[in-house]
Write a protein that holds these residues in place. Sequence first.
Motif, short mmCIF file in Angstrom:
data_model
loop_
_atom_site.label_atom_id
_atom_site.label_comp_id
_atom_site.label_asym_id
_atom_site.label_seq_id
_atom_site.Cartn_x
_atom_site.Cartn_y
_atom_site.Cartn_z
N UNK A 1 0.94 -1.30 -0.08
CA UNK A 1 0.02 -0.04 0.05
C UNK A 1 0.88 1.35 0.04
N UNK A 2 2.05 1.07 0.71
CA UNK A 2 2.60 2.25 0.85
C UNK A 2 3.53 2.47 -0.37
N UNK A 3 3.86 1.68 -1.13
CA UNK A 3 4.52 1.58 -2.31
C UNK A 3 3.74 2.29 -3.42
N UNK A 4 2.19 1.87 -3.53
CA UNK A 4 1.38 2.53 -4.18
C UNK A 4 1.07 3.99 -4.08
N UNK A 5 1.19 4.39 -2.76
CA UNK A 5 1.13 5.90 -2.42
C UNK A 5 2.05 6.67 -2.93
N UNK A 6 3.49 6.14 -2.80
CA UNK A 6 4.41 6.88 -3.24
C UNK A 6 4.61 7.19 -4.75
N UNK A 7 4.24 6.06 -5.46
CA UNK A 7 4.30 6.28 -7.00
C UNK A 7 3.24 7.35 -7.50
N UNK A 8 2.05 7.48 -6.59
CA UNK A 8 1.20 8.54 -7.03
C UNK A 8 1.14 9.90 -6.31
N UNK A 9 1.84 9.81 -5.20
CA UNK A 9 1.82 11.09 -4.30
C UNK A 9 2.92 11.92 -4.64
N UNK A 10 2.43 13.39 -4.59
CA UNK A 10 3.39 14.40 -4.62
C UNK A 10 3.98 14.84 -3.29
N UNK A 11 5.28 15.38 -3.27
CA UNK A 11 5.77 15.65 -2.05
C UNK A 11 6.34 14.72 -0.99
N UNK A 12 6.40 14.92 0.13
CA UNK A 12 6.91 13.79 1.05
C UNK A 12 5.93 12.67 1.25
N UNK A 13 6.47 11.50 0.98
CA UNK A 13 5.37 10.41 1.12
C UNK A 13 5.35 9.51 2.49
N UNK A 14 6.61 9.33 3.17
CA UNK A 14 6.76 8.87 4.45
C UNK A 14 7.45 9.59 5.45
N UNK A 15 6.87 9.53 6.82
CA UNK A 15 7.71 10.09 7.93
C UNK A 15 7.86 9.04 8.66
N UNK A 16 9.06 8.96 9.29
CA UNK A 16 9.59 8.13 10.48
C UNK A 16 9.40 8.96 11.67
N UNK A 17 8.60 8.57 12.60
CA UNK A 17 8.56 9.11 13.80
C UNK A 17 9.62 8.97 14.88
N UNK A 18 10.48 9.80 14.91
CA UNK A 18 11.91 9.57 15.75
C UNK A 18 11.54 9.22 17.36
N UNK A 19 12.30 8.27 17.76
CA UNK A 19 12.03 8.01 19.08
C UNK A 19 13.23 7.24 19.71
#
Length: 609
Positions: A484-502
């Motif tokens: 699902x994430x890969x499909x979003x990355x292929x279609x989305x403009x801008x930042x696709x994924x944010x890792x929440x630092x911890x």
Amino acid sequence: MTSDDGVGASAPTNAVTRSETETATPEPLLTGARTLYAVLAVTALALLVRVVGLGARIMHWDEGRVGYWALRYHENGEFFYRPIIHGPFLPVVNDWVFTLIGISDFSARLVVAVVGGLFPLAAWLFREHLDDTEVVGLALVLAANPLLVYYSRFMRNDALVAAFAVFALGFVVRAVDTGRLRYLYLAGASMGLAFTTKENALLYVVCYLGAATLVFDHRLVDIAARGDSVAGYLRSRPAWAKRRLTSRWNTVEYGAGVLAVNLLGAFAVFLAVVAFFYAPRPELWQALGNPAALLDVLDEATIGAAESFYDSWADGGHQDHPYLPFFYGLSETLVYGAGVALVFAVVGLAVDGYGSHGARTGDSGDGGRRGRRWLVAFGFYWGVASLIGYPIATDIEAPWAAVHVVVPLAFPASVGIAYLYRETRASVATRDTVSIGLAAIVVVAALSGVVGANAAYMDSTSQEDKEVLQWAQPENDLKTTMQKVERIAEANDGVDVLFYGSYHPTTDEELLYVEDESSLDRMPPGGPSWHSRLPLPWYLERAGANVTSTEPSEERTELQNPPPVVIAYEWEAEEVRSQLPEYTEHRHLFRLWSDEIVVYIDESAIPEE
């Protein structure tokens, strides 16, 4: 009560005894070309088992790390040797594979699967020292042992180094058996490939030399036991070796001098293979057009690579761990994943030492010579040395180390398998149902082990298989979420994924955050916390995702204009959930029996198919 001729007087008149059927025992099923056909059939099945469903399991942490840098090399053409990811074979070869068939979990593992599937062919190289049934038995162990099956479907170098090193040994044996010098060049190339996969190829050479020394020592013991002079035997060896080598290679019109030249030639092939793979890219291609720079590149590919490995080994604290827990873990993996092979190895060693051996093409074993054969003893010593040594040599407690114990024990195990085969055939002829039943139990146990290994491959969350699985394996359902994430990355403009630092709640280790994402374009990664994302960077990189992260903080981190995908560890889940009420939450085991990862997805950002 028995009659005078030794036959039980009370036996039924239609009873069939072994003595009555010895003359009617069927001719050996495996002779000559049939043995080769059997080995080829076993190899074909081994390839099938390894390739079918190869991409079904999500990448392991280690696969994700090596895969990510293979992708970066494929994209930017830059690569140099880093001992932490082992040899350059997989990145270099997978660059070609990705070009030919595309980038996927399947293609990333394909080379390992093919080499592992072809591994049973190595049995054919030892046919002068094993009878036909034993040759097939050796092929069966290399094809069907559960550990070898599992780690031949894993983008890691252990199955590769084992296969290449055993092929190298087999080519040397064939060179001596046949006097054909071309086998020496094949041995040099095979050992060169072994050294390009993983540094423990050096341990294979050490084990070969050590096992050969012990085999020679046994020869001396036998001579002394017969009352002959050991000193006289040793004095006669140089002249014997000269006669043997000269006569052997004279059969193909080669003399001892030509043999020496070809040994150097084989070593040159070894160095050429090593230099080609270890040479940094793109410097190698640039040097081909500028011969003046070639020596520097070759120096970096050989001496420089050796120095890098030594520095990593000497300074990396690889041996800074207690021995007994590692030894216990390795032994547990062997019992669980190679128990049948271990039993066959013990039986084979006993049968070979105290039984008789027929000619190479004979299956019955009747009337042959007595005494343990060098190859069977060689494999056993090699296996025991590996069992004792790998808990010292490895830096983490991992089941894949057991591969390097199973492979040498396959040689005595092949003798045990052949013995079971012969005894089962004799039992069928004498209608010995008890023996037939025991043989059937052994076969079912071996097959169930293969099935179990592949079940673990598809269902990686079962703690019942933890002796085979390494703990850094995510659960397989995460693969569906990443699609699902890969499909979003292929279609989305801008930042696709944010890792929440911890920060890790117990170790206080910084996780997921990387200050400069562009530092991940080239090795080494920009900060150790990047490794806590693995294997996800493999999937995000191949999808071309735009990735960022938040800096860990004791204060609550506000998510301003969050991207469609946010990834956090489970101890941050409540805080993230409160800020992303419209996002779908996907929880997955990230390190089996340890951490859990949570992927928040804006489902509206998934494009329609």
